[in-house]
Write a protein that holds these residues in place. Sequence first.
Motif, PDB file in Angstrom:
ATOM      1  N   TYR A  94       0.838  -1.204   0.000  1.00  0.00           N
ATOM      2  CA  TYR A  94       0.000   0.000   0.000  1.00  0.00           C
ATOM      3  C   TYR A  94       0.866   1.243   0.000  1.00  0.00           C
ATOM      4  O   TYR A  94       1.877   1.323   0.704  1.00  0.00           O
ATOM      5  CB  TYR A  94      -0.900   0.040   1.240  1.00  0.00           C
ATOM      6  N   VAL A  95       0.423   2.221  -0.785  1.00  0.00           N
ATOM      7  CA  VAL A  95       0.993   3.564  -0.771  1.00  0.00           C
ATOM      8  C   VAL A  95      -0.184   4.527  -0.776  1.00  0.00           C
ATOM      9  O   VAL A  95      -1.094   4.410  -1.602  1.00  0.00           O
ATOM     10  CB  VAL A  95       1.923   3.811  -1.980  1.00  0.00           C
ATOM     11  N   ALA A  96      -0.194   5.466   0.154  1.00  0.00           N
ATOM     12  CA  ALA A  96      -1.270   6.454   0.248  1.00  0.00           C
ATOM     13  C   ALA A  96      -1.387   7.208  -1.075  1.00  0.00           C
ATOM     14  O   ALA A  96      -0.374   7.497  -1.728  1.00  0.00           O
ATOM     15  CB  ALA A  96      -0.998   7.416   1.396  1.00  0.00           C
ATOM     16  N   PRO A  97      -2.609   7.533  -1.499  1.00  0.00           N
ATOM     17  CA  PRO A  97      -2.818   8.165  -2.809  1.00  0.00           C
ATOM     18  C   PRO A  97      -1.927   9.372  -3.090  1.00  0.00           C
ATOM     19  O   PRO A  97      -1.387   9.494  -4.191  1.00  0.00           O
ATOM     20  CB  PRO A  97      -4.294   8.549  -2.784  1.00  0.00           C
ATOM     21  N   ALA A  98      -1.721  10.235  -2.123  1.00  0.00           N
ATOM     22  CA  ALA A  98      -0.908  11.437  -2.357  1.00  0.00           C
ATOM     23  C   ALA A  98       0.572  11.123  -2.561  1.00  0.00           C
ATOM     24  O   ALA A  98       1.337  11.985  -2.991  1.00  0.00           O
ATOM     25  CB  ALA A  98      -1.065  12.415  -1.189  1.00  0.00           C
ATOM     26  N   PHE A  99       0.979   9.884  -2.287  1.00  0.00           N
ATOM     27  CA  PHE A  99       2.378   9.503  -2.392  1.00  0.00           C
ATOM     28  C   PHE A  99       2.630   8.510  -3.519  1.00  0.00           C
ATOM     29  O   PHE A  99       3.704   7.950  -3.633  1.00  0.00           O
ATOM     30  CB  PHE A  99       2.858   8.918  -1.058  1.00  0.00           C
ATOM     31  N   ARG A 100       1.636   8.295  -4.363  1.00  0.00           N
ATOM     32  CA  ARG A 100       1.773   7.368  -5.483  1.00  0.00           C
ATOM     33  C   ARG A 100       2.416   8.072  -6.669  1.00  0.00           C
ATOM     34  O   ARG A 100       2.353   9.285  -6.791  1.00  0.00           O
ATOM     35  CB  ARG A 100       0.405   6.823  -5.891  1.00  0.00           C
ATOM     36  N   GLY A 101       3.013   7.301  -7.538  1.00  0.00           N
ATOM     37  CA  GLY A 101       3.584   7.837  -8.768  1.00  0.00           C
ATOM     38  C   GLY A 101       5.084   7.727  -8.801  1.00  0.00           C
ATOM     39  O   GLY A 101       5.752   7.728  -7.764  1.00  0.00           O
ATOM     40  N   SER A 107       6.792   3.966  -3.847  1.00  0.00           N
ATOM     41  CA  SER A 107       6.531   2.567  -4.193  1.00  0.00           C
ATOM     42  C   SER A 107       7.828   1.854  -4.555  1.00  0.00           C
ATOM     43  O   SER A 107       8.080   0.724  -4.113  1.00  0.00           O
ATOM     44  CB  SER A 107       5.563   2.465  -5.375  1.00  0.00           C
ATOM     45  N   ASP A 108       8.645   2.512  -5.360  1.00  0.00           N
ATOM     46  CA  ASP A 108       9.909   1.904  -5.774  1.00  0.00           C
ATOM     47  C   ASP A 108      10.853   1.698  -4.594  1.00  0.00           C
ATOM     48  O   ASP A 108      11.543   0.679  -4.515  1.00  0.00           O
ATOM     49  CB  ASP A 108      10.588   2.756  -6.840  1.00  0.00           C
ATOM     50  N   ALA A 109      10.880   2.656  -3.668  1.00  0.00           N
ATOM     51  CA  ALA A 109      11.751   2.515  -2.498  1.00  0.00           C
ATOM     52  C   ALA A 109      11.294   1.352  -1.611  1.00  0.00           C
ATOM     53  O   ALA A 109      12.122   0.570  -1.136  1.00  0.00           O
ATOM     54  CB  ALA A 109      11.773   3.826  -1.709  1.00  0.00           C
ATOM     55  N   LEU A 110       9.991   1.237  -1.405  1.00  0.00           N
ATOM     56  CA  LEU A 110       9.467   0.117  -0.624  1.00  0.00           C
ATOM     57  C   LEU A 110       9.777  -1.216  -1.309  1.00  0.00           C
ATOM     58  O   LEU A 110      10.246  -2.157  -0.674  1.00  0.00           O
ATOM     59  CB  LEU A 110       7.957   0.261  -0.420  1.00  0.00           C
ATOM     60  N   LEU A 111       9.512  -1.283  -2.608  1.00  0.00           N
ATOM     61  CA  LEU A 111       9.743  -2.527  -3.338  1.00  0.00           C
ATOM     62  C   LEU A 111      11.223  -2.895  -3.343  1.00  0.00           C
ATOM     63  O   LEU A 111      11.581  -4.070  -3.192  1.00  0.00           O
ATOM     64  CB  LEU A 111       9.204  -2.431  -4.763  1.00  0.00           C
ATOM     65  N   SER A 112      12.095  -1.934  -3.470  1.00  0.00           N
ATOM     66  CA  SER A 112      13.530  -2.199  -3.436  1.00  0.00           C
ATOM     67  C   SER A 112      13.931  -2.815  -2.098  1.00  0.00           C
ATOM     68  O   SER A 112      14.707  -3.778  -2.053  1.00  0.00           O
ATOM     69  CB  SER A 112      14.307  -0.909  -3.690  1.00  0.00           C
ATOM     70  N   ALA A 113      13.396  -2.285  -1.015  1.00  0.00           N
ATOM     71  CA  ALA A 113      13.692  -2.843   0.306  1.00  0.00           C
ATOM     72  C   ALA A 113      13.170  -4.271   0.420  1.00  0.00           C
ATOM     73  O   ALA A 113      13.838  -5.150   0.977  1.00  0.00           O
ATOM     74  CB  ALA A 113      13.089  -1.957   1.396  1.00  0.00           C
ATOM     75  N   MET A 114      11.994  -4.512  -0.139  1.00  0.00           N
ATOM     76  CA  MET A 114      11.433  -5.865  -0.100  1.00  0.00           C
ATOM     77  C   MET A 114      12.267  -6.827  -0.939  1.00  0.00           C
ATOM     78  O   MET A 114      12.492  -7.972  -0.541  1.00  0.00           O
ATOM     79  CB  MET A 114       9.985  -5.854  -0.596  1.00  0.00           C
ATOM     80  N   TYR A 140       3.611  -3.653 -11.156  1.00  0.00           N
ATOM     81  CA  TYR A 140       4.469  -4.826 -10.998  1.00  0.00           C
ATOM     82  C   TYR A 140       5.152  -5.187 -12.324  1.00  0.00           C
ATOM     83  O   TYR A 140       6.340  -5.521 -12.339  1.00  0.00           O
ATOM     84  CB  TYR A 140       3.675  -6.019 -10.470  1.00  0.00           C
ATOM     85  N   GLU A 141       4.442  -5.116 -13.423  1.00  0.00           N
ATOM     86  CA  GLU A 141       5.047  -5.419 -14.725  1.00  0.00           C
ATOM     87  C   GLU A 141       6.178  -4.445 -15.038  1.00  0.00           C
ATOM     88  O   GLU A 141       7.231  -4.853 -15.533  1.00  0.00           O
ATOM     89  CB  GLU A 141       3.978  -5.388 -15.821  1.00  0.00           C
ATOM     90  N   ARG A 142       5.977  -3.151 -14.759  1.00  0.00           N
ATOM     91  CA  ARG A 142       7.033  -2.151 -14.983  1.00  0.00           C
ATOM     92  C   ARG A 142       8.273  -2.458 -14.151  1.00  0.00           C
ATOM     93  O   ARG A 142       9.377  -2.032 -14.484  1.00  0.00           O
ATOM     94  CB  ARG A 142       6.543  -0.748 -14.612  1.00  0.00           C
ATOM     95  N   ASN A 143       8.075  -3.172 -13.055  1.00  0.00           N
ATOM     96  CA  ASN A 143       9.177  -3.464 -12.148  1.00  0.00           C
ATOM     97  C   ASN A 143       9.683  -4.897 -12.256  1.00  0.00           C
ATOM     98  O   ASN A 143      10.303  -5.407 -11.328  1.00  0.00           O
ATOM     99  CB  ASN A 143       8.770  -3.127 -10.712  1.00  0.00           C
ATOM    100  N   GLY A 144       9.429  -5.529 -13.388  1.00  0.00           N
ATOM    101  CA  GLY A 144      10.052  -6.816 -13.676  1.00  0.00           C
ATOM    102  C   GLY A 144       9.284  -8.056 -13.273  1.00  0.00           C
ATOM    103  O   GLY A 144       9.805  -9.165 -13.412  1.00  0.00           O
ATOM    104  N   PHE A 145       8.074  -7.914 -12.776  1.00  0.00           N
ATOM    105  CA  PHE A 145       7.267  -9.088 -12.449  1.00  0.00           C
ATOM    106  C   PHE A 145       6.561  -9.573 -13.702  1.00  0.00           C
ATOM    107  O   PHE A 145       6.142  -8.778 -14.541  1.00  0.00           O
ATOM    108  CB  PHE A 145       6.221  -8.750 -11.378  1.00  0.00           C
ATOM    109  N   SER A 146       6.399 -10.885 -13.795  1.00  0.00           N
ATOM    110  CA  SER A 146       5.704 -11.499 -14.930  1.00  0.00           C
ATOM    111  C   SER A 146       4.608 -12.409 -14.403  1.00  0.00           C
ATOM    112  O   SER A 146       4.803 -13.123 -13.407  1.00  0.00           O
ATOM    113  CB  SER A 146       6.670 -12.341 -15.767  1.00  0.00           C
ATOM    114  N   ALA A 147       3.486 -12.408 -15.104  1.00  0.00           N
ATOM    115  CA  ALA A 147       2.397 -13.308 -14.751  1.00  0.00           C
ATOM    116  C   ALA A 147       2.807 -14.735 -15.056  1.00  0.00           C
ATOM    117  O   ALA A 147       3.402 -15.011 -16.101  1.00  0.00           O
ATOM    118  CB  ALA A 147       1.140 -12.937 -15.524  1.00  0.00           C
TER     119      ALA A 147
END
Length: 177
Positions: A94-101, A107-114, A140-147
Amino acid sequence: MQTTAFSIRRTVASDWRAIRDLRLEMIRDTPTAYAETLHDALSHDEAEWRMRGSRGTAEHGISIAAITDSGRWVGAMGGYVPDPITGPLLVGVYVAPAFRGRQVGLSDALLSAMEDWAGTENSRLTLHVHEENSRARRYYERNGFSATGHRVPYNLDPTQNELEMVKNLSFQGNLGS
């Protein structure tokens, strides 16, 4: 666009109030993105929220939060290893609406930590995303995830599905464990 600075850290049991408040915000924002209803989340006691906070320091699990310099919790991600074969599973995103984009980068910083954490557990990170959550799937697709093509019934409505996605990582763990 939000330009407030934020930090990312693991959660602890004493964060329980902020964890509860953010979880309620998450469910209200995107009800189909989480494995519980607002009604169920509202019924949890302090002990449940403290347990969720302690996931930040769990063995083979993690819970992280993004917090602004003013102390507002604006994002979260979690992960755990359900079994050694599947490897880490990304949950509670989750990322609060005002902090998305992309401009904000939260989002990228959180995902990088994960991904850093997941790479110590296995060579891939798996997630399940609701079939109707196209915004999340695009991210997720932009960040390298594939279905993978695998679908699992959505636990709150088995007539709907969650789509499995995976991302290959550089495994940094101990091959002997």
